[in-house]
Structure formats: C-alpha cells, structure tokens
Design an enzyme around this catalytic site. Structure first.
Site, short mmCIF file in Angstrom:
data_model
loop_
_atom_site.label_atom_id
_atom_site.label_comp_id
_atom_site.label_asym_id
_atom_site.label_seq_id
_atom_site.Cartn_x
_atom_site.Cartn_y
_atom_site.Cartn_z
N CYS A 268 -0.95 3.31 -6.64
CA CYS A 268 -2.03 2.76 -5.71
C CYS A 268 -1.98 1.25 -5.98
O CYS A 268 -2.23 1.02 -7.25
CB CYS A 268 -3.37 3.54 -5.51
SG CYS A 268 -4.34 2.54 -4.48
N CYS B 165 1.16 -1.34 -0.02
CA CYS B 165 0.00 -0.10 -0.14
C CYS B 165 1.06 1.45 -0.10
O CYS B 165 1.62 1.71 1.02
CB CYS B 165 -0.81 0.01 1.29
SG CYS B 165 -1.89 1.36 1.37
#
Ligand code: DGL
Length: 289
Positions: free
Chosen positions: A200, A86
């Site tokens: 992302c 992440c």
C-alpha cells in the site's frame, strides 16, 4: 522516499507531464521516487479525497468510480502518463482505467517478486489494505512469483489511517503502528518473516516506525522505484518539453481538508485545485402514459 540512492543512480533527462494518483497522500511516496529519477519532469498529483480510503470500499463501487475519476482528472490536467500510485485500485481496475484513457497508464502492484527473491528464511509478509489482500490479482502474483515461499498476509485499513494521520502532522504513537503490523508476526510462522512487502503506497510514509516496532529485524520493500522506472520507460518520445514542477488536485474542496492541502504543500505542491466529478447519470424508467 529516496534519501539513500544507490551509487550508480543516474537521473533521467526525460521531459513531459506525469499525473500521479491515489486515494489520499500515499501516492506522494511514489511521486517522490518519480521526481528523483526524472528531475526534469512536470510531476502533478491527484488525490480522490472525496472517496478516501479505498481499502474498505466494495469492488463494485471502486470499479464504477475509478475510470470516471481518472478520465475527469486527465481531461483537466492533460498528462502524458497517468500513474495509479495505489495498489488497491491497480489490482482491481487497471484495465477499466486504461480503457477510458488514450495515454499510457502505469499501475502499482505488490512487490512480491523482489521480496520472494530477497528473503533468506523463505517467509515473507504481505502488508496491504483488506481490498488488495482479497484480490484474485494478488493471489496470481503470489502463485507466479512466490510459489515456493510462505507468504503471510495481513490487511489493515488502520495502518492506512495512521500513515495518513502521520503525514498530516498528527502525533501517531509507535504502539499503534506496532499493533497494526503485529498480526503478521503473530500468525503461524510469523517469527520466520525476514521481508515484508509494503503493498500500500501509504505504508512507506511510516517505514521508520514499522522498522522500529517490528519484534525482530525485517526488510521492508515497496514498488516505488520500479514504478518510477516504468513511468519514464512508457513516456511518449515525442512529448513536448513542459515546465518542471506541478500542481495538486483533490476531488473534494481543498477548504474541506486544510490539513491535506498542508501536506501537499510540504511535498512541493503549493497549488491545490478542486476537480469536480460529473454526477452519475441516473436513468429513470420512461413514464407510461
Ligand atoms: N494507498 C492505497 C494503496 O496503495 C490505498 C489506501 C486506501 O485508500 O485505502 O493501496
């Protein structure tokens, strides 16, 4: 995902247990890369489903939560390596997470360096969550590796939600994907973008739709393969051989997110467990008698 492997691709014989972590299902794109490079690894997956999405949370809230959730998950799963799949979490709290774990921790940061080397026009797009776009860490990466490039940035929590919905099997219209990335191309100089960093881990889930809905031909790069290589590099040598395969873990009860459990099953995690976090200790002022 790793459907098209380079000709010289050699899988690693590494063994050990890896725990891949994200707010939701985005990190599955990284888990896939790790499985492809290390087919003998036990790859486990954890999603902080109770706190999804991370991209619109405050820095303070994430700084408080991430070390706690990482510690609880690692105490439960006992991995040899913890992978924060992440960007939003890694660009903020990698050090804080490392401080509470005694195993190697691999973070995920935007693939700005390869994109800066790859671009022909000298203009790259950076597509991330609003959190990642605003970070000092991201600004430093751009200054260090793309100082001579024009970097057009756009943060979209909407694209996170669309990618998550797509992974859960919902019908996501291509127009919605087009609208989510449009601000990159509409910005001054946007027509010069030839390379976009998917900063992302959710975004590679809709890579095909991004390619198809871009107003002109663009290459999309992400950090998945580099994270897989780094995971194997830091795996402790003395790690005992453990079983291949892995389980998935959520921070909310799986029955509260049946569609999430379904996606995890589809990605090869048939067993989904609930890991409860310790409540935050609230210390009240002593009562004066
Ligand atoms: N997949 C995460 C990332 O790489 C964040 C998505 C979110 O929870 O906002 O940034």
């Amino acid at each position: 995902m790793t459907e098209f492997l380079p000709n010289n691709f050699v899988p690693s014989p590494a063994r050990g247990r890896v725990l891949v972590f994200d707010s939701g299902v985005g990190g599955l794109t990284v888990a896939e890369e790790i499985r492809a490079l290390g087919p003998a690894l036990g790859v486990h997956y954890a999603a902080d489903s109770a706190f999804f999405p991370y991209g619109d949370k405050s820095d303070e809230a994430l700084r408080e939560r991430l070390p706690r959730v990482a510690k609880a998950l690692c105490d439960h799963v006992r991995p040899d390596v913890f992978v924060i799949a992440c960007n939003t979490a890694s660009t903020l709290a990698l050090q804080e997470v490392r401080a509470v774990l005694d195993i190697p921790v691999v973070g995920t940061v935007p693939a700005i360096k390869p994109a800066a080397a790859f671009t022909q026009t000298g203009t790259i797009g950076l597509l991330a969550t609003p959190g990642t776009i605003g970070r000092a860490y991201t600004a430093r990466l751009i200054a260090e590796f793309a100082g001579s490039r024009r970097v057009i940035q756009h943060g979209s929590i909407e694209l996170v939600r669309l990618a998550e919905a797509h992974a859960r099997g919902e019908d996501v219209p291509i127009e919605a994907i087009a609208a989510a990335q449009a601000p990159l191309f509409e910005a001054p100089g946007g027509d010069e973008i030839d390379t976009i960093v998917l900063a992302c881990t959710h975004f590679p889930l809709v890579r095909g739709q991004l390619i198809a809905s871009a107003p002109h031909a663009v290459s999309y790069v992400d950090s998945g393969a580099a994270i897989a290589r780094q995971t194997i590099r830091v795996l402790p040598q003395e790690t005992e051989a453990r079983s291949v395969g892995g389980s998935a873990y959520l921070t909310s009860p799986p029955e509260e997110a049946p569609d999430l459990a379904l996606v995890l099953r589809r990605y090869g995690f048939p067993e989904v467990q609930f890991v409860a976090l310790e409540p935050i200790a609230i210390t009240s002022a002593p009562t004066l008698l």
